[in-house]
Design a protein around this motif. Structure first.
Motif, PDB file in Angstrom:
ATOM      1  N   SER A 243       0.816  -1.215   0.000  1.00 20.63           N
ATOM      2  CA  SER A 243       0.000   0.000   0.000  1.00 20.63           C
ATOM      3  C   SER A 243       0.855   1.272   0.000  1.00 20.63           C
ATOM      4  N   SER A 244       2.024   1.228   0.651  1.00 18.18           N
ATOM      5  CA  SER A 244       2.895   2.416   0.648  1.00 18.18           C
ATOM      6  C   SER A 244       3.385   2.725  -0.761  1.00 18.18           C
ATOM      7  N   LEU A 245       3.732   1.656  -1.478  1.00 23.86           N
ATOM      8  CA  LEU A 245       4.223   1.829  -2.850  1.00 23.86           C
ATOM      9  C   LEU A 245       3.106   2.378  -3.743  1.00 23.86           C
ATOM     10  N   VAL A 246       1.896   1.876  -3.550  1.00 24.73           N
ATOM     11  CA  VAL A 246       0.759   2.363  -4.336  1.00 24.73           C
ATOM     12  C   VAL A 246       0.533   3.855  -4.067  1.00 24.73           C
ATOM     13  N   LEU A 247       0.626   4.252  -2.778  1.00 23.12           N
ATOM     14  CA  LEU A 247       0.443   5.672  -2.441  1.00 23.12           C
ATOM     15  C   LEU A 247       1.523   6.527  -3.090  1.00 23.12           C
ATOM     16  N   ASP A 248       2.739   5.985  -3.129  1.00 28.40           N
ATOM     17  CA  ASP A 248       3.852   6.711  -3.741  1.00 28.40           C
ATOM     18  C   ASP A 248       3.609   6.919  -5.241  1.00 28.40           C
ATOM     19  N   LEU A 249       3.172   5.863  -5.931  1.00 26.91           N
ATOM     20  CA  LEU A 249       2.880   5.951  -7.367  1.00 26.91           C
ATOM     21  C   LEU A 249       1.766   6.962  -7.618  1.00 26.91           C
ATOM     22  N   LYS A 250       0.748   6.879  -6.778  1.00 23.70           N
ATOM     23  CA  LYS A 250      -0.403   7.765  -6.904  1.00 23.70           C
ATOM     24  C   LYS A 250       0.032   9.218  -6.659  1.00 23.70           C
ATOM     25  N   GLY A 251       0.825   9.411  -5.608  1.00 28.75           N
ATOM     26  CA  GLY A 251       1.278  10.749  -5.241  1.00 28.75           C
ATOM     27  C   GLY A 251       2.134  11.393  -6.317  1.00 28.75           C
ATOM     28  N   LYS A 252       2.950  10.579  -6.997  1.00 25.28           N
ATOM     29  CA  LYS A 252       3.820  11.117  -8.042  1.00 25.28           C
ATOM     30  C   LYS A 252       3.094  11.234  -9.376  1.00 25.28           C
ATOM     31  N   GLY A 253       1.838  10.875  -9.408  1.00 24.80           N
ATOM     32  CA  GLY A 253       1.048  10.993 -10.634  1.00 24.80           C
ATOM     33  C   GLY A 253       1.542  10.107 -11.767  1.00 24.80           C
ATOM     34  N   VAL A 254       1.992   8.890 -11.419  1.00 25.49           N
ATOM     35  CA  VAL A 254       2.526   7.980 -12.440  1.00 25.49           C
ATOM     36  C   VAL A 254       1.398   7.529 -13.387  1.00 25.49           C
ATOM     37  N   ASP A 255       1.638   7.696 -14.714  1.00 24.89           N
ATOM     38  CA  ASP A 255       0.635   7.315 -15.719  1.00 24.89           C
ATOM     39  C   ASP A 255       0.773   5.861 -16.138  1.00 24.89           C
ATOM     40  N   VAL A 256       2.023   5.388 -16.165  1.00 22.72           N
ATOM     41  CA  VAL A 256       2.263   4.030 -16.657  1.00 22.72           C
ATOM     42  C   VAL A 256       3.130   3.295 -15.645  1.00 22.72           C
ATOM     43  N   VAL A 257       2.609   2.181 -15.113  1.00 22.68           N
ATOM     44  CA  VAL A 257       3.376   1.369 -14.163  1.00 22.68           C
ATOM     45  C   VAL A 257       3.937   0.158 -14.895  1.00 22.68           C
ATOM     46  N   LEU A 258       5.249  -0.052 -14.774  1.00 24.39           N
ATOM     47  CA  LEU A 258       5.876  -1.257 -15.307  1.00 24.39           C
ATOM     48  C   LEU A 258       6.247  -2.119 -14.115  1.00 24.39           C
ATOM     49  N   GLN A 259       5.699  -3.333 -14.040  1.00 24.32           N
ATOM     50  CA  GLN A 259       6.018  -4.203 -12.900  1.00 24.32           C
ATOM     51  C   GLN A 259       6.619  -5.514 -13.383  1.00 24.32           C
ATOM     52  N   THR A 260       7.767  -5.877 -12.816  1.00 28.28           N
ATOM     53  CA  THR A 260       8.349  -7.199 -13.062  1.00 28.28           C
ATOM     54  C   THR A 260       8.200  -7.979 -11.774  1.00 28.28           C
ATOM     55  N   SER A 261       7.500  -9.114 -11.834  1.00 30.05           N
ATOM     56  CA  SER A 261       7.066  -9.722 -10.579  1.00 30.05           C
ATOM     57  C   SER A 261       6.826 -11.216 -10.712  1.00 30.05           C
ATOM     58  N   TYR A 262       6.676 -11.853  -9.552  1.00 23.77           N
ATOM     59  CA  TYR A 262       6.172 -13.225  -9.498  1.00 23.77           C
ATOM     60  C   TYR A 262       4.666 -13.159  -9.263  1.00 23.77           C
ATOM     61  N   GLN A 263       4.091 -14.297  -8.874  1.00 25.70           N
ATOM     62  CA  GLN A 263       2.631 -14.321  -8.823  1.00 25.70           C
ATOM     63  C   GLN A 263       2.040 -13.603  -7.604  1.00 25.70           C
ATOM     64  N   ASN A 264       2.580 -13.871  -6.420  1.00 28.81           N
ATOM     65  CA  ASN A 264       1.988 -13.267  -5.219  1.00 28.81           C
ATOM     66  C   ASN A 264       2.058 -11.747  -5.242  1.00 28.81           C
ATOM     67  N   ASP A 265       3.192 -11.212  -5.676  1.00 27.94           N
ATOM     68  CA  ASP A 265       3.338  -9.755  -5.668  1.00 27.94           C
ATOM     69  C   ASP A 265       2.525  -9.120  -6.798  1.00 27.94           C
TER      70      ASP A 265
END
Lengths: 399, 294
Positions: free
Chosen positions: A212-234
């Motif tokens: 949730s902290s990371l989501v708030l950070d993305l939201k706060g910085k007004g990020v338009d495009v999120v690139l995520q490299t991840s496994y399944q749980n994350d």
């Protein structure tokens, strides 16, 4: 391939096989048990099907291929099994392996023994480029993934949204083991080359329980495009928490792993995953003209295993194994240097394999023609949307 | 300001989650003085059972509590009776630690064998629905976890203080030999306590399953933090574990935002080391808990 030709091929293969001195043994080294077993097994099925096809058509140099399985449940066992395959079973080559850390460990054994090793599915940069003579890789890598993510964004998603790519704020998040870190590194480098504005780059441990902290950070910085490299749980955690925080960026582009799998879609719900992009190995909802042979593969898969493939891993392994085996068949024989010479001479053009890309090894023994495909979740299905010759659907933008 | 409050709220909810996972762990440690490294796998087992009940019978996930808590109680009691008890007389306490580590590995692989490597999704039945308070949001399922953690802490404290069995449990924790002389069957108390600790994590499993996808290695996601929480709270102290969990939850959420998600683990475990150095007995811990180990 028709049933008749398979039967004919098998009969021919058996006759020739009978007259040959012995069958030729090849190692099939994958994690068949332990936490990586699901996709390890799925990958191995690709190799099995390629071998079935070659055997049905008469085998290699008149000999039937026999696969010797080695269970690479962890790095130590990968090394032990590689030794066993070489010294006890006398395999002429090792095929595998799905996990990057397993192939990096096991290939040291094969290299010392001078046995060719064909990696068909591990993506870490370090697999090739270590100056090894006998290690080859047919599948696309972390670098291909990073490039495909950025290219799909610049060439297709931004124009479809009517935005100039350089005006978009990009946020790059990744699980911080070597997989996520290397893909994110390539994304940053390639984004810079293409003039994009990366405003946030943040790793996190794959065993994170709250984003949730990371989501708030993305939201706060007004990020338009999120690139995520991840496994399944994350993947599941991020998509759910972004949704619950009411964060709806213009695009989310996932890299492999969790983003390609149906259980992920089931976990987050079809409405949440709808419109999300994914870059990964070639999957099945793709234009068959771009991937000749994919239908033959699917038929053979269904006939042998009685179900649909669970991911593109089997296809990627099948395509790599088939290309290498065919090249060996066209070469002089099974001595290590004969095998190396025959695969180095291989030159399969783009658009002529079931994965869509061609096969030609560069100086580091990496397949320089390998590439990843871009997909989008639409109405509960993962459809190929990039490149456009491979696409079965147009990119769909969120309302 | 809203962002800051939202972070605090997220940290509080995360704290509730850590608390409910940690309570059983600290109970077992406080009484039997065994660190149960299979605690996370007990949680995983409970989550899989919840998933099975919810998907197979179409019930609300919370209905699974009727099955999961007793099953986990039996699992815990059997672990104590069959695995730990025979080792209680071993000269070296570490043997019991190794036994629970072995149990943890065995349970992970058993789950892989039965359920495969894929994730299992317990249908949330509305527990993922966000509740809004002005600009602040949280999930109803998170609120339930927080509330249940408080009820569990208060309930266990009352049980230990005022019931006959609770007094016996505390007597055994304080002095095993004297308790035995007073006619308390120490081995029974140990089996009961391990069962209770496992039942607590069973309750946690039922509450967590609708919010997190279940997989064979889900236990390791939660349990590392639970160890930090238990040490911070003072090994064996139930209110301590609750307070420790809230602190870790807030530290995690604040450092995740203001320092960076890649460093939040470093901050949490840095704090862990600091506590071990400055106050090894934790916030509420009595010193004899540790002297027993040395």
């Amino acid at each position: 391939m028709t049933t008749r030709s398979i039967l004919l091929g098998t009969a021919l293969g058996l006759t020739l096989g009978g007259s040959a001195l012995a069958d030729v043994k090849i190692g099939s080294l994958y994690p068949f048990s332990g936490p990586l077993a699901l996709l390890g097994e799925e990958s191995a099925r690709g190799l099995d099907l390629a071998v079935d096809q070659i055997n049905a058509a008469g085998g290699l140099h008149g000999e039937q291929i026999v696969l010797e399985r080695g269970d690479a449940v962890d790095n130590n066992q990968a090394i032990g099994e590689a030794r066993r395959l070489i010294s006890l079973e006398g395999v002429k080559a090792v095929f595998g392996t799905y996990s990057s850390s397993r192939v990096i460990a096991a290939s040291q054994v094969t290299e010392l023994a001078g046995i060719p090793y064909f990696e068909l599915g591990a993506v870490a940069d370090e697999v090739t480029g270590r100056g090894m003579t006998y290690l080859f890789r047919t599948n696309p890598t972390a670098e291909h993934m990073g490039i495909a993510v950025i290219d799909m964004l610049v060439d297709q998603i931004a124009p479809a949204a009517g935005k100039a790519p350089e005006d978009l704020k990009i946020g790059i998040i990744y699980e911080d083991s070597s997989y996520g870190t290397s893909v994110a590194g390539h994304e940053v480098a390639h984004a810079k080359e293409r003039g994009l504005n990366v405003v946030l780059k943040s790793g996190y441990p794959a065993n994170i329980v709250d984003m949730s902290s990371l989501v708030l950070d993305l939201k706060g910085k007004g990020v338009d495009v999120v690139l995520q490299t991840s496994y399944q749980n994350d993947t599941v955690l991020f998509l759910q928490q972004a949704n619950e925080a009411g964060y709806k960026p213009m695009a989310i582009i996932g890299g492999g792993g969790g983003y390609s799998m149906q259980p992920t879609a089931d976990a987050v719900g079809a409405d949440v995953i709808d419109g999300i992009y994914d870059v990964d190995f070639t999957q099945y909802a793709i234009n068959p003209d771009f991937t000749p042979g994919i239908e033959t593969f699917l038929e053979a898969y269904r006939a042998k295993y009685g179900q649909e493939p669970r991911s593109g891993h089997s296809l990627t392994n099948y395509v790599g194994a088939l290309a290498v085996l065919q090249a060996i068949g066209e070469g002089e024989g099974f001595e290590p240097d004969q095998i190396v010479a025959s695969v180095k001479a291989m030159d399969i053009p783009d658009g002529s394999t079931a994965a869509g890309y061609g096969v030609k090894f560069d100086d580091t023994n990496q397949n320089e023609r390998a590439r990843m495909m871009g997909m989008q979740w639409q109405d509960g299905k993962l459809l190929t949307v990039y490149p456009s010759d491979a696409a079965v659907a147009e990119i769909r933008l969120p309302d | 300001m809203t962002t800051f409050l939202q972070i605090l709220l997220n940290g509080l909810m995360l704290g509730g989650l850590f608390a409910i996972v940690s309570i059983g762990l600290t109970l077992i440690f406080g009484i039997i003085k065994v660190v149960n490294f299979a605690h996370g796998e007990f949680l995983m087992g409970g989550m899989f059972i919840t998933w099975l009940i919810t998907t197979q019978m179409g019930l609300h996930p919370y209905a699974a509590v009727i099955v999961v808590v007793p099953v986990l109680f039996v699992m815990g009691a059997l672990t104590q009776r069959l695995l730990i008890q025979p080792l209680m007389s071993a000269r070296d306490d570490h043997i019991q630690i190794f036994a629970t580590v072995g149990l943890s590995t065995a349970l992970i692989n058993l789950a892989l064998l039965i359920f495969g490597a894929d994730i299992a999704n317990t249908p949330p039945h509305g527990l993922r629905a966000p509740l809004e308070f002005g600009d602040l949001r949280l999930l109803s399922g998170q609120l339930m976890i927080f509330g249940a953690a408080i009820v569990l802490v208060v309930g266990l404290e009352l049980f230990l203080k005022y019931s006959q069995t609770g007094r016996a449990i505390r007597a055994v924790a304080q002095n095993r030999g004297a308790a035995e002389l007073m006619g308390i069957n120490v081995n029974h108390i140990y089996v009961l306590t391990f069962g209770l600790g496992a039942a607590c994590v069973g309750l946690a499993a039922v509450l967590i399953a609708p919010l997190y996808p279940t997989s064979s290695n889900i236990g390791t996601y939660f349990v590392l933090t639970a160890f930090v929480v238990v040490v911070l709270g003072g090994l064996g102290s139930i209110p301590g574990a609750f307070l420790g969990a809230l602190i870790i939850g807030e530290v995690d959420a604040l450092s995740g935002y203001y320092i960076g998600s890649d460093l939040r683990e470093a901050v949490v475990f840095g704090l862990f080391l600091l506590i071990l150095i400055l106050r090894p007995s934790g916030l509420f811990g009595a010193r004899q808990n540790l002297s027993h180990l040395s």
